[in-house]
Write a protein that holds these residues in place. Structure first.
Motif, mmCIF file in Angstrom:
data_model
loop_
_atom_site.group_PDB
_atom_site.id
_atom_site.type_symbol
_atom_site.label_atom_id
_atom_site.label_comp_id
_atom_site.label_asym_id
_atom_site.label_seq_id
_atom_site.Cartn_x
_atom_site.Cartn_y
_atom_site.Cartn_z
ATOM 1 N N THR A 150 0.848 -1.184 0.000
ATOM 2 C CA THR A 150 0.000 0.000 0.000
ATOM 3 C C THR A 150 0.889 1.241 0.000
ATOM 4 O O THR A 150 1.855 1.309 0.763
ATOM 5 C CB THR A 150 -0.908 0.052 1.244
ATOM 6 O OG1 THR A 150 -1.746 -1.099 1.256
ATOM 7 C CG2 THR A 150 -1.762 1.307 1.243
ATOM 8 N N THR A 151 0.562 2.187 -0.858
ATOM 9 C CA THR A 151 1.274 3.471 -0.874
ATOM 10 C C THR A 151 0.239 4.588 -0.880
ATOM 11 O O THR A 151 -0.681 4.595 -1.712
ATOM 12 C CB THR A 151 2.182 3.595 -2.094
ATOM 13 O OG1 THR A 151 3.115 2.510 -2.118
ATOM 14 C CG2 THR A 151 2.957 4.908 -2.046
ATOM 15 N N LEU A 152 0.385 5.532 0.047
ATOM 16 C CA LEU A 152 -0.490 6.698 0.141
ATOM 17 C C LEU A 152 0.358 7.948 -0.063
ATOM 18 O O LEU A 152 1.445 8.062 0.513
ATOM 19 C CB LEU A 152 -1.188 6.749 1.497
ATOM 20 C CG LEU A 152 -1.980 5.505 1.910
ATOM 21 C CD1 LEU A 152 -2.525 5.682 3.323
ATOM 22 C CD2 LEU A 152 -3.113 5.244 0.928
ATOM 23 N N THR A 153 -0.131 8.876 -0.876
ATOM 24 C CA THR A 153 0.620 10.094 -1.145
ATOM 25 C C THR A 153 -0.293 11.316 -1.036
ATOM 26 O O THR A 153 -1.511 11.215 -1.200
ATOM 27 C CB THR A 153 1.249 10.077 -2.548
ATOM 28 O OG1 THR A 153 0.212 10.184 -3.528
ATOM 29 C CG2 THR A 153 2.041 8.806 -2.792
ATOM 30 N N GLN A 160 -3.511 7.074 -3.888
ATOM 31 C CA GLN A 160 -3.432 5.803 -3.184
ATOM 32 C C GLN A 160 -3.237 4.682 -4.199
ATOM 33 O O GLN A 160 -3.803 4.705 -5.293
ATOM 34 C CB GLN A 160 -4.693 5.562 -2.354
ATOM 35 C CG GLN A 160 -5.998 5.713 -3.121
ATOM 36 C CD GLN A 160 -7.209 5.653 -2.227
ATOM 37 O OE1 GLN A 160 -7.281 4.832 -1.321
ATOM 38 N NE2 GLN A 160 -8.184 6.526 -2.472
ATOM 39 N N GLU A 161 -2.411 3.733 -3.834
ATOM 40 C CA GLU A 161 -2.203 2.560 -4.683
ATOM 41 C C GLU A 161 -2.156 1.322 -3.801
ATOM 42 O O GLU A 161 -1.502 1.322 -2.753
ATOM 43 C CB GLU A 161 -0.917 2.674 -5.491
ATOM 44 C CG GLU A 161 -0.718 1.485 -6.429
ATOM 45 C CD GLU A 161 0.527 1.610 -7.286
ATOM 46 O OE1 GLU A 161 0.430 1.408 -8.499
ATOM 47 O OE2 GLU A 161 1.598 1.929 -6.733
ATOM 48 N N TYR A 162 -2.836 0.290 -4.242
ATOM 49 C CA TYR A 162 -2.862 -0.986 -3.534
ATOM 50 C C TYR A 162 -2.503 -2.080 -4.540
ATOM 51 O O TYR A 162 -3.013 -2.092 -5.662
ATOM 52 C CB TYR A 162 -4.245 -1.267 -2.951
ATOM 53 C CG TYR A 162 -4.775 -0.138 -2.095
ATOM 54 C CD1 TYR A 162 -4.423 -0.032 -0.748
ATOM 55 C CD2 TYR A 162 -5.612 0.830 -2.643
ATOM 56 C CE1 TYR A 162 -4.904 1.011 0.029
ATOM 57 C CE2 TYR A 162 -6.090 1.880 -1.877
ATOM 58 C CZ TYR A 162 -5.724 1.973 -0.541
ATOM 59 O OH TYR A 162 -6.187 3.011 0.224
ATOM 60 N N VAL A 173 -5.928 8.757 -7.979
ATOM 61 C CA VAL A 173 -5.268 10.031 -7.713
ATOM 62 C C VAL A 173 -6.291 11.144 -7.862
ATOM 63 O O VAL A 173 -7.070 11.163 -8.827
ATOM 64 C CB VAL A 173 -4.092 10.266 -8.689
ATOM 65 C CG1 VAL A 173 -3.434 11.608 -8.412
ATOM 66 C CG2 VAL A 173 -3.070 9.139 -8.592
ATOM 67 N N GLU A 174 -6.297 12.072 -6.910
ATOM 68 C CA GLU A 174 -7.224 13.198 -6.959
ATOM 69 C C GLU A 174 -6.579 14.391 -7.670
ATOM 70 O O GLU A 174 -5.354 14.505 -7.736
ATOM 71 C CB GLU A 174 -7.650 13.591 -5.539
ATOM 72 C CG GLU A 174 -8.462 12.505 -4.844
ATOM 73 C CD GLU A 174 -8.990 12.954 -3.489
ATOM 74 O OE1 GLU A 174 -8.771 14.130 -3.120
ATOM 75 O OE2 GLU A 174 -9.618 12.136 -2.797
ATOM 76 N N PRO A 175 -7.402 15.321 -8.173
ATOM 77 C CA PRO A 175 -6.850 16.412 -8.980
ATOM 78 C C PRO A 175 -6.188 17.501 -8.148
ATOM 79 O O PRO A 175 -6.427 17.629 -6.940
ATOM 80 C CB PRO A 175 -8.082 16.961 -9.704
ATOM 81 C CG PRO A 175 -9.217 16.682 -8.754
ATOM 82 C CD PRO A 175 -8.880 15.355 -8.123
ATOM 83 N N ILE A 176 -5.361 18.288 -8.824
ATOM 84 C CA ILE A 176 -4.795 19.517 -8.272
ATOM 85 C C ILE A 176 -5.122 20.639 -9.252
ATOM 86 O O ILE A 176 -4.798 20.551 -10.436
ATOM 87 C CB ILE A 176 -3.269 19.417 -8.087
ATOM 88 C CG1 ILE A 176 -2.923 18.322 -7.081
ATOM 89 C CG2 ILE A 176 -2.693 20.754 -7.631
ATOM 90 C CD1 ILE A 176 -1.433 18.105 -6.902
#
Length: 1005
Positions: free
Chosen positions: A179-182, A215-217, A241-244
Motif C-alpha cells: 500500500t502506498t499513500l501520497t 493511493q495505490e494498492y 489520484v485526486e486532482p490539483i
C-alpha cells in the motif's frame, strides 16, 4: 471482447497447469539451469554470453528506488533521469491524451521504444502512438534499463533515441500486499504574486494547501512448482489520484504576462475570449471601434482579459485497475513455454477553462442583428445607430418575423461560456496484452526463442463544455415575438422560434443574453452546450523467432581469446492497426474530424555477431567487436536497412573503452500516415509590443510589404484583431507519401573501476544522434518569420488569412501543418554515471549512484534546403522554436544507507540548470523580442528524503518527502508557454505542486 480476453486467460492458465505434470529429465533440467546462470543477456542484444558487456551506455533503476521515492506513477520515476525529457503525463490537461510517455534525449516520445521483458508494447492510444507506461504493472517491476542511442538493428523501428526496457519479476513465491499513500503540500508564500492577485481582485489560495491525494494498492501471488522449474505469478493493482487545480497555487492562480509598462514585472494576463463579452468589428464598420466590450449592460471601447488559469488542472484525476499473470515452465531441454498476460483499465479527466464562444448570426461574414431586444438602447446606438443601421425589425402583416432591417455584419462576440462550467474530457483506456512463447535448446550450440504477442488498446473520450455552432447562432439571433396567439408574444425569443407556428412551443431554443449585466440563463446555456465523443482501438500483432549460440562447442573463436564467437539471428513479423471514430458532432464540424482506419505491417530479418578477439594479454585484458543488421520490408511500400558496429576494449582489468556506430530507422506510424485534417490552436511567440501576429494591431510591427506576403490586404493592414491569448488556428493532417526517418548514432566512452577505491565504478560516454528526414510539419513561427523576411512561396502558402486578415477569429484563417518529411535534428553531449558502495564500519552499507547529462548541442535544421541562418541550436534555451526547456546540465544523485538496525535511509538530489528564452539568442533564426521578466528559468535543486523500517520478517514501512524544501518552479509568461507548458511553467519537467509526502506498507508471506 472482454469475454474473449477472459477465455484466453483461462485457457493459457490451464495450459501451464497441465504442463506442470509433464515428466522431465532432472539432469537435463539442472544442466539448463547451470547454463542460464553462466550466460546473461544485456538490453540491446539478443546474444547470451558469459562475458556480456554493453557497448552502449545503460542506466539501470531497480525496484528499491521505486520504493524509496514512493512513486505510484512509473512516469514520475523515469522522468527524474537526466536522459529523459517530459512528455505526455499526469500534468497535461489541455490536449491531454490520458497516457504517460517517455522521451529519451528530448527527441520526442515517438522516437523512444518501450519494452517489457525485451518485447514491445502496443501504441498507447489511437490519438497518440508512443507506448503508455500506465500499462506496466508497477508492483512487478524488478528494474528499468535505459539504453540511449539507436537500437533499431536489434529491436526494429522506433528505437532512434533508445530503448526503455522494464524487467518484471517472473519467479515470485508467496504473497505480498503493498500500500502506498501520497499527498502534496505547498506553502503559498510568494508575496509578489499574492500582491498581484490582490491587485486584480482574484481569489488567492490558502497559505498552506494539502491536495492531490493518491493511493495505490497491489497484491502479488506466486508459486514455484516441479522443483522450481516452473512458476506462476499473478498480480492485481488499484490506483486512484485526486486532482490539483492551478487555483490552489499562488504562482499559477492567474495566467502570467509581462507588465505592459516596464515589461520587467509579472502581470496577470489571459485570453481575449472574456467574460463579460468582448466584441470585434472585423469588417471595419464605420463609427464602430475595432474592439469593444460589454460593461455593466453597455458597450465600451477596449477589451477585457479572462483569467483562464484557475480552472485548469496541474494534476489530472486518475483511476486505474490492472491485473495480470506471468508463467513459465521448463518441460525439457527443448521446450520451456512462457506466458505474459495483462489487462488495464485507466480513466482520467482533463479539465481546462470554460469554452470560448466566437460568433454571431452565422453566414458568410457573421454579425449581430440590430433589432436584438437584449441590447440596451446605448448598445443598439453604439453598434448600429452610430453606423447608420436600422434597429427595427421586419415583420409581415401576420406578425411573422422576416428578418432585421440591418445586421452589423462582421461583428463577432468573443466570450467565455462561464455559465457552462469548465470543459472536461473524460478519457478512458482499456488495454489487453498476451504473450505466448517457448524457448530452449534447438540443435548443437543453438538456443531458440519463439513468441507471439497480441495487444489491443481501446480508447473512449467524451468531451463536454463546448458550444454547438449552429445552436449558438440560433440562440444569439434574438427578436421580439410578434406572432398573434403565441404564448411568448411581446417577449424576447430566438428568431427560429419567431418563424414557427405560434401554437407550437416545442422548439427548445432559448435566447442567449451576452449583452446584459446578469449573464446567460441556465436554459440558454443548456441549449448551446454539446457533448461529443471519440472511440477507437489500436492493436499490435508481433511474431518473433530468434536463435542464438555461443560457438565454443564448434571451436569458432579467435586464437587469442578464451571466449567463443556469439551469434544471434531471426525473423519477425509485426502489424500495427488503428481505428479512430469521431462521432457525428466531430464529423460535421466546420473543420470535420474524419474517421481513421489503417494498418502498417513489416517483415524483418535480423542478425547479430559478437566476436571476442583478445583477452588476458598485455594491454589487452579484453578486446571484442560486435555487429548487428536488420532488413525490413514494410507494407507502406518501402524497405529499410539498419545496422550496428561496436567495439569493447579493456587494456587493463579495471578500465574499459567502448564505442559504437548505429544506423537506426523509424517508419511513419499509422497516425502520421492516415490522420484526417483537424484544427488545433498554437502559440505564436513573435511577441513584439504585445502583438503576437506581427501584422496585427493599429501599428503592426511588420511593414505592409511584409504583411502583404502573408495575405494581408491594404484595407486590412492596421485593422487586424490581435489575439491576447497568443493562440492561432492550425490545420494538421497526415500524408501517405511519408518516408522513414533515419538516424546515425555515435557513442564513445569509458568505464573505470579503480583498485584503490574498491566499490567505485565511473563511466563517461559521449553521444551524437542525428535524425534526418524528420516526420513533422513546418512550425508556424518559422513559416511566419520566413514569409515576412523573404516572401518565399513555400512558407507564405502555409499562412491562410481569414476574414479581416485574422488567423484566429474565423475558421478560414489558419496555418497549414500537414505531415511531411522535413529537415534534421542533432543532439550531442556527455553522460556521466558513478556507482560507489562501501561499508561504514559496523554501521551498515552506503551506496551512492550519480547520473548526469551534459547537453552540448541540440540543433534543428528545419528543411532539407535550409540555409545556415535558418539552422538553430536550442542548448540552454526554451520557448519559441525551441519549445520545452533544453538545460545544459541535469543530474540525479541517490545516496542510500542500510543500517544494521532494520532502518534504511535515502536522500536524492535532483538538479536542473537554468535556461534562457530562445529570443535572447544571437542566432539569426531565434533572435527576437521577449518579455524581460521571463528571460531565464532559473536553476532548480530538489531534495527527496525517505526512510524504510523492517518491522519483522513479514512487514515493513516506508515514509518520505520529495521536494522537501517546497521549491516553486521557475515561472514564465503565458506567451512563452508551449510544448508541454502549463500553469506558467513546465510541470512535467519541474516540480510544480510542492512537497509530495508518502507512506507505504508492505506485508509479505
Amino acid at each position: 471482447m472482454k469475454h474473449t480476453k477472459i477465455v484466453t486467460a483461462l485457457a493459457a492458465t490451464t495450459l501451464f497447469s497441465s504442463l506442470s505434470s509433464v515428466p522431465v529429465n532432472a539432469q537435463e533440467a539442472n544442466n539448463e539451469v547451470d547454463a542460464a546462470i553462466e550466460q546473461v543477456v544485456v538490453t540491446g542484444s539478443r546474444i547470451r554470453s558469459a562475458n556480456a558487456e554493453s557497448v552502449s551506455p545503460i542506466t539501470t533503476v531497480d525496484a528499491e528506488e521505486f520504493l524509496s521515492r514512493g512513486v505510484i506513477r512509473t512516469e514520475d520515476l523515469v522522468n527524474a533521469l537526466p536522459q529523459v525529457f517530459a512528455a505526455q503525463g499526469s500534468s497535461a490537461s489541455n490536449e491531454a491524451t490520458g497516457t504517460a510517455q517517455v522521451d529519451l534525449r528530448g527527441l520526442s516520445a515517438d522516437r523512444t521504444l518501450v519494452l517489457v521483458n525485451g518485447r514491445r508494447l502496443p501504441y498507447g492510444s489511437p490519438i497518440s502512438v508512443p507506448s503508455d507506461l500506465n500499462q506496466i504493472p508497477s508492483s512487478l517491476i524488478k528494474s528499468v534499463e535505459v539504453l540511449t542511442g539507436g537500437a533499431s538493428a536489434v529491436y526494429g523501428s522506433d528505437a532512434i533515441a533508445g530503448v526503455v526496457n522494464f524487467k518484471l519479476i517472473d519467479d515470485f513465491e508467496g504473497m505480498k500486499f503493498t500500500t502506498t499513500l501520497t499527498t502534496t503540500q505547498h506553502n503559498n508564500d510568494n508575496e509578489n504574486l499574492q500582491t498581484l492577485l490582490d491587485s486584480n481582485d482574484f481569489d488567492k489560495p490558502s497559505s498552506s494547501v494539502w491536495d492531490g491525494y493518491g493511493q495505490e494498492y497491489s497484491m502479488v501471488m506466486g508459486t514455484n512448482f516441479e522443483d522450481d522449474r516452473g512458476n506462476i505469478t499473478v498480480y492485481a493493482n488499484y490506483r486512484e489520484v485526486e486532482p490539483i487545480l492551478q487555483s490552489e497555487r499562488d504562482f499559477s492562480a492567474c495566467a502570467l504576462a509581462a507588465d505592459g509598462d516596464s515589461g520587467e514585472r509579472f502581470a496577470c494576463g489571459g485570453s481575449g475570449y472574456s467574460y463579460p463579452a468582448n466584441l470585434s468589428n472585423t469588417s471595419g464598420i464605420n463609427g464602430v471601434p475595432t474592439g469593444f466590450r460589454v460593461n455593466n449592460g453597455e458597450f465600451a471601447e477596449g477589451s477585457s482579459v479572462f483569467n483562464y488559469a484557475p480552472f485548469n488542472y496541474y494534476q489530472r484525476p486518475d483511476q486505474r485497475y490492472s491485473v495480470g499473470a506471468l508463467a513459465h515452465m521448463e518441460v525439457n531441454d527443448h521446450f520451456a513455454p512462457y506466458l505474459e498476460m495483462s489487462y488495464m483499465d485507466d480513466s482520467s479527466t482533463a479539465q481546462i477553462a470554460p469554452g470560448t464562444v466566437s460568433g454571431g448570426i452565422f453566414g458568410s461574414t457573421g454579425g449581430i442583428n440590430c433589432d436584438n431586444p437584449l441590447m440596451s438602447a446605448q448598445q443598439a446606438n453604439f453598434l448600429c445607430g452610430a453606423a447608420g443601421l436600422s434597429t427595427s425589425g421586419n415583420y409581415d402583416a401576420s406578425g411573422n418575423y422576416l428578418g432585421p432591417d440591418a445586421i452589423a455584419e462582421g461583428v463577432l462576440i468573443r466570450r467565455r461560456n462561464v455559465e457552462g462550467g469548465p470543459r472536461q474530457d473524460e478519457i478512458r483506456h482499456e488495454s489487453f496484452r498476451i504473450v505466448i512463447g517457448t524457448e530452449g535448446h534447438l540443435a548443437g550450440p543453438f538456443e531458440y526463442d519463439l513468441f507471439a504477442s497480441y495487444a489491443n488498446v481501446s480508447y473512449r473520450s467524451r468531451f463536454e463544455g463546448d458550444a454547438n455552432r449552429n445552436r449558438l447562432g440560433n440562440a444569439l439571433n434574438v427578436v421580439t415575438d410578434q406572432r398573434d396567439g403565441s404564448s411568448t408574444f411581446g417577449q424576447s425569443v430566438c428568431a427560429v422560434n419567431a418563424d414557427a407556428d405560434p401554437t407550437n412551443d416545442a422548439l427548445d431554443c432559448s435566447p442567449l443574453d451576452y449583452f446584459g449585466p446578469n449573464g446567460a440563463s441556465p436554459e440558454a446555456t443548456a441549449y448551446i452546450l454539446e457533448s461529443k465523443g471519440i472511440t477507437g482501438d489500436t492493436g499490435l500483432k508481433n511474431i518473433v523467432f530468434s536463435v542464438n549460440a555461443d560457438l565454443d562447442d564448434w571451436g569458432i573463436k579467435s586464437p587469442w581469446a578464451d571466449y567463443a564467437v556469439g551469434v544471434a539471428g531471426g525473423v519477425e513479423y509485426r502489424e500495427n492497426t488503428l481505428e479512430y471514430i469521431p462521432d457525428e458532432i466531430y464529423r460535421t464540424a466546420v473543420t470535420p474530424e474524419l474517421p481513421i482506419s489503417g494498418d502498417v505491417s513489416v517483415k524483418e530479418v535480423f542478425a547479430e555477431l559478437n566476436i571476442p578477439l583478445v583477452n588476458d594479454k598485455p594491454m589487452m585484458q579484453s578486446l571484442g567487436v560486435e555487429a548487428a543488421y536488420r532488413y525490413s520490408d514494410y507494407s507502406s511500400d518501402f524497405e529499410t536497412n539498419t545496422y550496428k558496429l561496436g567495439l569493447n576494449w579493456s587494456p587493463i582489468e579495471n578500465l574499459r573503452f567502448r564505442g559504437s556506430f548505429q544506423k537506426a530507422v523509424r517508419a511513419p506510424n499509422v497516425v502520421e500516415l492516415f490522420s484526417s485534417q483537424q484544427r488545433f490552436e498554437v502559440d505564436l511567440t513573435q511577441n513584439v509590443d504585445g502583438s503576437f501576429d506581427p501584422c496585427s494591431g493599429e501599428t503592426p510591427f511588420a511593414t505592409f510589404e511584409q504583411c502583404a506576403r502573408t495575405g494581408v490586404t491594404a484595407a486590412e493592414y492596421g485593422n487586424i484583431q490581435d489575439n491576447p491569448a497568443g493562440q492561432f488556428n492550425t490545420l494538421v493532417g497526415g500524408s501517405e507519401a511519408l518516408k522513414p526517418e533515419t538516424a546515425n548514432t555515435y557513442s564513445f566512452g569509458l568505464v573505470f573501476s579503480p583498485e584503490l577505491l574498491s566499490g567505485l565504478t565511473v563511466s563517461i560516454d559521449y553521444f551524437d544522434i542525428e535524425v534526418e528526414d524528420l516526420v513533422g510539419s513546418v512550425n508556424p513561427n518559422l513559416a511566419m518569420g520566413n514569409c515576412l523576411a523573404t516572401g518565399s512561396d513555400y512558407f507564405c502558402d502555409l499562412i491562410k488569412r481569414g476574414q479581416g486578415g485574422s488567423l484566429y477569429l474565423f475558421d478560414d484563417g489558419y496555418f497549414q501543418r500537414f505531415n511531411i518529411n522535413t529537415g534534421s535534428l542533432e543532439t550531442k553531449g556527455f553522460d556521466l554515471a558513478t556507482d560507489y558502495a562501501f561499508e561504514v564500519g559496523d554501521m551498515g552499507d552506503v551506496k551512492v549512484n550519480f547520473v548526469g547529462t551534459y547537453l552540448d548541442e541540440f540543433t534543428s535544421t528545419p528543411l532539407p534546403d535550409s540555409t545556415s541562418s535558418e539552422v538553430y541550436d536550442c542548448k540552454g534555451l526554451y520557448a519559441g522554436l525551441c519549445g520545452r526547456p533544453r538545460p545544459e546540465w541535469r543530474h540525479k544523485m541517490l545516496m542510500s544507507w542500510a543500517t544494521p538496525y532494520d532502518l534504511s535511509l535515502s536522500l536524492t538530489w535532483r538538479y536542473v540548470s537554468a535556461v534562457d528564452i530562445a529570443q535572447t539568442s544571437s542566432q539569426q533564426a531565434l533572435v527576437g523580442s521577449f518579455a524581460q521578466v521571463n528571460k531565464t528559468l532559473g536553476a532548480r535543486n530538489y531534495f527527496d528524503l525517505s526512510a524504510g523500517y523492517v518491522l519483522n520478517d513479514q512487514a515493513s514501512i516506508r515514509l518520505g518527502i520529495n521536494n522537501i524544501l517546497d521549491r516553486d518552479p521557475p515561472l514564465t509568461t503565458s506567451s512563452a508557454i508551449e510544448d508541454g507548458g502549463n500553469g506558467n511553467t513546465y510541470p512535467q519537467f519541474y516540480d510544480a505542486v510542492g512537497r509530495t509526502i508518502f507512506m507505504g506498507f508492505t506485508y509479505q508471506i
